[in-house]
Design an enzyme around this catalytic site. Structure first.
Site, PDB file in Angstrom:
ATOM      1  N   CYS A 108       0.802  -1.223   0.000  1.00  8.00           N
ATOM      2  CA  CYS A 108       0.000   0.000   0.000  1.00  8.00           C
ATOM      3  C   CYS A 108       0.835   1.274   0.000  1.00  8.00           C
ATOM      4  O   CYS A 108       0.322   2.355  -0.283  1.00  8.00           O
ATOM      5  CB  CYS A 108      -0.936  -0.001   1.207  1.00  8.00           C
ATOM      6  SG  CYS A 108      -2.016  -1.455   1.261  1.00  8.00           S
ATOM      7  N   HIS A 242      -3.249   6.949   3.534  1.00 11.25           N
ATOM      8  CA  HIS A 242      -3.710   5.695   2.947  1.00 11.25           C
ATOM      9  C   HIS A 242      -5.090   5.368   3.513  1.00 11.25           C
ATOM     10  O   HIS A 242      -5.299   5.386   4.735  1.00 11.25           O
ATOM     11  CB  HIS A 242      -2.718   4.586   3.273  1.00 11.25           C
ATOM     12  CG  HIS A 242      -3.179   3.230   2.866  1.00 11.25           C
ATOM     13  ND1 HIS A 242      -3.700   2.952   1.618  1.00 11.25           N
ATOM     14  CD2 HIS A 242      -3.208   2.054   3.551  1.00 11.25           C
ATOM     15  CE1 HIS A 242      -4.023   1.685   1.551  1.00 11.25           C
ATOM     16  NE2 HIS A 242      -3.744   1.116   2.707  1.00 11.25           N
ATOM     17  N   ASN A 272     -10.252   0.091   0.668  1.00 11.07           N
ATOM     18  CA  ASN A 272      -8.790   0.094   0.586  1.00 11.07           C
ATOM     19  C   ASN A 272      -8.374  -0.481  -0.759  1.00 11.07           C
ATOM     20  O   ASN A 272      -8.541  -1.668  -1.009  1.00 11.07           O
ATOM     21  CB  ASN A 272      -8.224  -0.743   1.738  1.00 11.07           C
ATOM     22  CG  ASN A 272      -6.710  -0.852   1.727  1.00 11.07           C
ATOM     23  OD1 ASN A 272      -6.050  -0.411   0.794  1.00 11.07           O
ATOM     24  ND2 ASN A 272      -6.158  -1.455   2.765  1.00 11.07           N
TER      25      ASN A 272
END
Length: 315
Positions: A108, A242, A272
């Site tokens: 990520c 994030h 996500n």
């Protein structure tokens, strides 16, 4: 370097929490209170490489640049249908570029790692124009009978075009090996000589461990880039984090002691999407007019490995 163009693409299919509750032992309330996610975009008929190419073209258009002007392409991707060739080569051909290209897998945190790689090329005087593309389909990594993981993710692609400048003020990358906390393992093709035990396991996550790492790592990384530039948290105009979980975002906000309006979010309707979270959020903020020239932006991301990173830059 400086960011001169952004682009993003989301799959057409929107999956709500109520739709998940039709086949999972869950509910909209259960998912929302624990993650902040209400819906997510999930690949159905689309191909990830086509979404990546589309996002790249949008970023080039926004930058007023042509593909042949690019000197380098960096693609961040955890998994896709191609083992080889690398996704960046497919993007290169799809947009009509001829420059070198590489793939990275930094989970990520991939967008920030890509920025650091690009910055190194700029510092060495080897490039003028660089394209970063983050294209991810984490919904293809999870077990869709496991309510702990599959409710978290969505798919998407985000891109940014870089050009010479002095807008990147500081970048901090971190790694802390913890491979048992967030992982997936897939079987390779068999040979007549394999005797070791092999397994094919969907994404596994120890949620509390990930939560603790994310908050601690993001806090340290952001603090580091602020200290290196002599800035204070209140001097930052926007914190782009994030989009893993609203509780993680809120915990980082509390750690920094800054108001919620400085923290744009899209986790509620995106979920996500791994490394594409940051460039998608960046593009949406840019196109909505949220940023003003000269705004100071801090971006932070964290993922499996564990890896993390933060960057401080001027818009």
């Amino acid at each position: 370097m400086r960011i001169v163009g952004t682009g993003s693409v989301l799959p057409e299919k929107v999956v709500t929490n109520d739709m998940l509750a039709e086949f999972l032992d869950t509910s909209d309330e259960w998912i929302t209170t624990r993650t902040g996610v209400k819906s997510r975009h999930v690949i159905s008929y689309e191909k990830l490489e086509d979404m990546a190419i589309d996002a790249a073209n949008k970023a080039l258009t926004d930058a007023g640049m042509k593909a042949e002007d690019l000197d380098f392409i960096i693609c961040s991707n955890v998994v896709n249908e191609y083992i080889t060739p690398q996704l960046s080569c497919i993007i290169q051909g799809g947009i009509g570029a001829t420059c070198p290209c590489i793939d990275i897998n930094c989970a990520c945190a991939g967008f920030i790692y890509a920025l650091e790689i690009a910055e190194s090329f700029y510092q060495a005087g080897k490039v003028r124009n660089v394209l970063i593309v983050c294209a991810e389909e984490p919904t293809r990594m999870t077990d869709w009978s496991d309510r702990r993981t599959c409710v978290l993710f969505g798919d998407g692609a985000g891109a940014a075009v870089l050009a010479p400048g002095d807008n990147i003020k500081s970048i901090k990358l971190s790694s802390s090996s913890a491979t048992d906390k967030l992982w997936q393992c897939r079987m390779l093709q068999p040979t007549p000589y394999i005797t070791k035990e092999e397994k094919d396991v969907p994404l596994q996550m120890k949620g509390q461990d990930v939560f603790k790492f994310a908050v601690k790592a993001a806090g340290k990384d952001i603090t580091r880039v602020l200290e290196e530039t002599g800035r204070k948290p209140e001097e930052v105009d926007h914190y782009l984090l994030h989009q893993a979980n609203i509780r993680i975002i809120n915990a980082i906000q509390d750690y920094l002691g800054q108001p919620a309006e400085k923290f744009p979010v899209n986790v509620h309707d995106h979920g996500n999407s791994s490394s594409s979270c940051c460039p998608i959020l960046l593009d949406e903020c840019h196109r909505s007019g949220r940023f003003k020239k000269g705004d100071l932006i801090a971006m932070s991301a964290f993922g499996a490995g564990f890896v993390s990173g933060a960057v401080l830059f001027e818009w």
